[in-house]
Structure formats: C-alpha cells, structure tokens
Design an enzyme around this catalytic site. Sequence first.
Site, PDB file in Angstrom:
ATOM      1  N   CYS A  93       0.844  -1.187   0.000  1.00 43.25           N
ATOM      2  CA  CYS A  93       0.000   0.000   0.000  1.00 43.25           C
ATOM      3  C   CYS A  93       0.879   1.236   0.000  1.00 43.25           C
ATOM      4  O   CYS A  93       1.917   1.276   0.641  1.00 43.25           O
ATOM      5  CB  CYS A  93      -0.947   0.088   1.207  1.00 43.25           C
ATOM      6  SG  CYS A  93      -2.108  -1.246   1.299  1.00 43.25           S
TER       7      CYS A  93
ATOM      8  N   GLU B  12       6.657 -15.294 -11.143  1.00 44.34           N
ATOM      9  CA  GLU B  12       5.937 -14.132 -10.639  1.00 44.34           C
ATOM     10  C   GLU B  12       5.332 -13.271 -11.737  1.00 44.34           C
ATOM     11  O   GLU B  12       4.306 -12.643 -11.526  1.00 44.34           O
ATOM     12  CB  GLU B  12       6.772 -13.296  -9.650  1.00 44.34           C
ATOM     13  CG  GLU B  12       7.904 -12.513 -10.220  1.00 44.34           C
ATOM     14  CD  GLU B  12       8.655 -11.703  -9.149  1.00 44.34           C
ATOM     15  OE1 GLU B  12       8.037 -11.174  -8.237  1.00 44.34           O
ATOM     16  OE2 GLU B  12       9.895 -11.616  -9.259  1.00 44.34           O
TER      17      GLU B  12
ATOM     18  N   HIS C  61      15.627 -37.998  -7.440  1.00 45.56           N
ATOM     19  CA  HIS C  61      15.079 -38.449  -6.156  1.00 45.56           C
ATOM     20  C   HIS C  61      13.575 -38.221  -6.051  1.00 45.56           C
ATOM     21  O   HIS C  61      13.025 -38.263  -4.963  1.00 45.56           O
ATOM     22  CB  HIS C  61      15.825 -37.761  -5.006  1.00 45.56           C
ATOM     23  CG  HIS C  61      17.265 -38.156  -4.931  1.00 45.56           C
ATOM     24  ND1 HIS C  61      17.670 -39.407  -4.518  1.00 45.56           N
ATOM     25  CD2 HIS C  61      18.392 -37.500  -5.280  1.00 45.56           C
ATOM     26  CE1 HIS C  61      18.983 -39.493  -4.581  1.00 45.56           C
ATOM     27  NE2 HIS C  61      19.454 -38.344  -5.041  1.00 45.56           N
TER      28      HIS C  61
HETATM   29  O1  M6R Z   1      12.919  -5.145  -0.981  1.00 48.05           O
HETATM   30  P1  M6R Z   1      13.421  -6.543  -0.697  1.00 48.05           P
HETATM   31  O2  M6R Z   1      14.665  -6.874  -1.458  1.00 48.05           O
HETATM   32  O3  M6R Z   1      13.575  -6.813   0.767  1.00 48.05           O
HETATM   33  O4  M6R Z   1      12.275  -7.478  -1.239  1.00 48.05           O
HETATM   34  C1  M6R Z   1      12.346  -8.869  -1.043  1.00 48.05           C
HETATM   35  C2  M6R Z   1      11.339  -9.606  -1.899  1.00 48.05           C
HETATM   36  O5  M6R Z   1      10.038  -9.214  -1.574  1.00 48.05           O
HETATM   37  C3  M6R Z   1      11.559  -9.347  -3.396  1.00 48.05           C
HETATM   38  O6  M6R Z   1      12.848  -9.673  -3.775  1.00 48.05           O
HETATM   39  C4  M6R Z   1      10.579 -10.184  -4.243  1.00 48.05           C
HETATM   40  O7  M6R Z   1      10.845 -11.524  -4.104  1.00 48.05           O
HETATM   41  C5  M6R Z   1      10.632  -9.733  -5.693  1.00 48.05           C
HETATM   42  N1  M6R Z   1       9.317  -9.476  -6.175  1.00 48.05           N
HETATM   43  C6  M6R Z   1      11.249 -10.747  -6.591  1.00 48.05           C
HETATM   44  O8  M6R Z   1      11.337 -10.322  -7.900  1.00 48.05           O
END
Ligand code: M6R
Length: 595
Positions: free
Chosen positions: A2, A477, A493
């Site tokens: 948000c 994603e 496995h």
């Molecule tokens: O801002 P951050 O690096 O802490 O975010 C971590 C994850 O939420 C972020 O890397 C997420 O997995 C991405 N959408 C991956 O592309």
Amino acid sequence: MCGIFGMIGKSNVVPNVLGGIEGLEYRGYDSAGIGYIEKNKVKVIKQVGEIKNLKTEVGRVNPVSFNCVAHTRWATHGKPNKTNAHPFVSTNKDFCLVHNGIIENYAELKKQLNCKFLSETDSEVILKLIEKYYCENMLETLVKVSKLLKGSYALAIISSKEPDKLFVSKMVSPCVVGISADGTKVCSDINGIGKVDYSYVLENNNFAVLTVDGIKIYNEKLEQVKLKKIKVEKSDINNKGKFDYFMQKEIYEIPNSVNNTVNLYQTFEQFEKVLPKTIVKKTKNIIIVGCGTAYHAGLMGRKIFEQNLNINIKNELASEFIYSKFVPPKNTLMIFVSQSGETADTLKALKIAKQYGLKTIAITNVKNSSISFIADYCFYTLAGAEVAVASTKAYVSQLSMFYLLASYFKEVIMDKIGLVESTANNLKNISKQINLTKFNILANNVANDIYLSQSLYMIGRNFDYVTALESSLKLKEISYIHSEAYASGELKHGTISLIDNNTFVFAFLTEKDLLEKSLSNVNEVISRGGKVILLTQYNLKSDNVYKLIKLNNIDEFYMPIVVIVIMQLIAFHVSVLKKLNPDKPRSLAKSVTVE
Ligand code: M6R
C-alpha cells in the site's frame, strides 16, 4: 505494501497528490482513492483497479482542494473492491483516513467498539476509534488511539474540524514527511515524496502535524521532537524513458547498476570506511538473511564467500529466522539483504539479531531506508530506483556487492593486498559482457518456445542451482507459469517422474568441474522426453537438446551475473507474449511491508 501520499498546500494539491500516488503504484494496485477537504467538507473518490481508473473519475469530478490524502492498495483484509478501498470516512463525515500496515488486534477492537463497519478491512477500526475518542484536538486523539493499536501503521488523516492540518502517525511502517515551496507532504516511501527541500523519516510513535508552511513532530508524550533533516535525492520513479515497461528499462540499466555499485566500493579504503577491519577479523560465522530475490542473492553470496574464505556461512529466510529457536553464537556477523530496505520480515529479523547483540550489515538499494538506520554497517547498491515488482537490476547489484565484500574479507583475513581492486576491475569487465541487444533477441526467441507451457523446470548445480532458483522465481511471478528449480542431482530423487515429452527443462552448465555430472542429469531428462534448453559457455555435444544457448567464455566465477540477465529477459518476454503486464503481476507488490 500500500502506498500513502498526502499534501497540504497553497493551491489545489489534487494533481500533486495523484502524481504522488502514481509514483507509489508499485506498492499495490488493487484499488486507489483520494480524500480531500473542499469548502470545509471531507470528500472521497475511490476506484477499483489501477490508478488510471481513479484519475479518470477525479477528472470527471474535478475537485479543488488544498488538503488531500491518497492511497493505493494491496489488499490484506478484504477483497479488492470499492468498499474496502481507502480512504475511509467517519460516520459523522468529519474524518478521513488512509493507512498502510496491519492492525493486528483489529478483530478484538471491532468487538469492543460494537458499531457498524462498512468494510472488511482492519483500517476502518482506526477511524472508528478516532471518532469515538475525538476531543476537539486530532493530535491528542491520535496519541490516545495509537495506544490501543497493535501492529504496524503509517496513517495520514484529514478532518473538517481542523481543515488546515494534515495529521500523520507512524509505527513500524515506513513514513516520510517533507517540506517544499508549494506545501508539505507525507509519503510511505522516501523515493516517492518527490520534490521537497528536505524531509524527515519518522520514527516509531512519532506524530506529525503538517500545515501549509511547516511540520511539527511529536512523541507519544506530546513533546516536540527534532529529527535529522534529510536531503532527498531526485528520483526518476515515474519515468519509463524509451521503454514500454519498467522491468525492461531496469534490465537495460544493469551494466550501469553494476558499475555504479563498483565505483562506490572499488578500494580497500572505501570498504574500511564502512566496515572496520576489526569486525572482519573477529567474524567466525556469517548468516545471510533476506526474502525472495534478496534471499537468492544471499544464497549466491554464500557461495561467493565460500570460494574465498574459511568462514561458516548460513542462509536464512527472514520469515523463518524470526521464528527460529537457534541463537547464533557471539562471533556471528549477520548480513541483511533488501532492495527496498523496508521488507517487514527482514527488518524484524534484523531487530532480533541486534537483540542477540550481534554485529549486523545491511545491503540495500534505498538510501535512508529503515534497514540503513537499524543495521550497524550499511552498504548501498547503486542500482537506482527499481519500480517493477520483479527485482532485476537490484539482484545483479547485490551479487556485485557480494563479490566485492568477499574480496574485502579475504584481503583483511589473509592479508592479501589488491583483491578488492582486482574484483572491482573484473566486475567492470563483466558488465561489458552483458550484451543486451543480443540477449534480448535470444530471450524473445526462447520465450516464443515456452510461453504456452503450464509448467517447467530449471536445473543446475552449485552456483547454477542458485541461478535456477532465481530464474524460476522471476518466471513464476510475472508469467504465472509454474516453474520449479531443482538441484540437478536431486531430480532423480522424485521430481523426474514429472518430466514427459512436453516438459521444458532449462539446464545451466557453467561450471567446468561439474560438467560431467551435470551432463548426466541433462541426459536423464532427455531420456524421459524432456525438452532441454541448455545454457553453457562450453563446447558440449548438443544433438539431443531442444535448444542450446551458447554463452560467452568469461571467467565462470562471474557467470551468475551474466546468465541471470538472459533469464530475466526470457521471463519478461513470456509475460508480454501472454499479454500480461510484467510490471504489475497479480497479487504482488514491490515492497512487502507486512509480515
Ligand atoms: O525489498 P526486498 O529486497 O527486501 O524485497 C524482497 C522480496 O520481496 C523481493 O525480492 C521479491 O521476491 C521480488 N518481487 C522478486 O522479484
């Protein structure tokens, strides 16, 4: 998750606030709304979906207001519909609120309040409490109400009773207030506050009162507090340049991101300024923590460190570490990786590490993010603002940081001069091997092969296994294709039973010592009919593979930096071919500020 934005100014601030919230859309795009004071009355406009829908409706109504708040939502409680969209307005129509965060005790509070709720959200309960406890002074009311709330929040509130003020309060969720010539602003993201002379990053239990020409910040005892003034660097957060998508633009920025990061830490002295040698010398164990892509960067970081040094290294997912009963030994250094520097799980894990009395390092892409204030030592990746939900250039910059950091450790521990500098030079050379034009054509071609797949696999060993994990996450994603990354040796496995004539399997074979074993695994897949897309820089017999992606013959230690760019581009093209928006995948948001 948000985004909240608010502004009180000398002239109509509605366009500024809409622009502000647009810059935060990566935080959530289920629904959006604005609340404003017009002719001393609180009014609200909300729409489901992206901010462009809200803008159309605002254009139709054409409001004029000097005091306005806005919200873009990533649903946590209740469906993404208009009723659950923010802002919320009190029954008496006097108060209007936007919230980022989660009120953990909302159900209990709802029961106690025993009144009618219109939405399914946790946020509405705050408004009802304000309505109940309002004492003709919003600041005092807010302090009182905040004592009843458990959880995380950044709140922006306007009221027809005090129309010349915008009220803000913060607990856990990031919140920044800033002053510009046109008025004062509040934003849930330091990069999103836009043009301001300076800003203040609020701390827990801070309450801010914004007026047209100033900001006063208070603590929970209603004493005024003085925070450090922060100069906000100009951020091009809303600009896609010549590209159709942020993700595409950000992939094309990778060579620069690597170079900028390297320029900041290309000498021993630059490292020493951030992380004293004494800390490195004392370190016997390292635990690297992160979420999602940042976790994968940490997995690669471990492998990079292990090539260099004899230190025990572990990786932890932040969301698991916070519930782990394992207490790391005293001489453990913990490294927290986070692009945004605001990920709730990572921040909680960092706070736990500090409670254990451990030394902590942050690797983040955002200056003045929460993680940068909490960790003992902070290294910045200079990838520039990353807007697309899928992390691309930040990941490659995080890898670059690990190569450099590991060489600093080696230089200190083994007393070997010049390692940081040679690693910096290597990385600069590697960045020249990222031939985006060539990679893009290649990726588009592969994307056309796979985009109709329901499910596929990615395999690799050692460094290549981590590349498989990250590539798989990227594809999942933004393309919604089920993709599973497997350590090549593990396939037999169990999972190999899923391989049939229609299954695509990406195989990464970039490590010379592991070629023989990895090739056997590739053959096992081919024998079961799997269509192998093989990525390697070596001259391998490829008669039976579906497609061979021949990589440049660079130092294989740095290969993870190059291969992932191709895989990011493949994921991008698959998403576009499927007519999806790679920047805004369903159900996701860029910055995950709730646990
Ligand atoms: O801002 P951050 O690096 O802490 O975010 C971590 C994850 O939420 C972020 O890397 C997420 O997995 C991405 N959408 C991956 O592309």
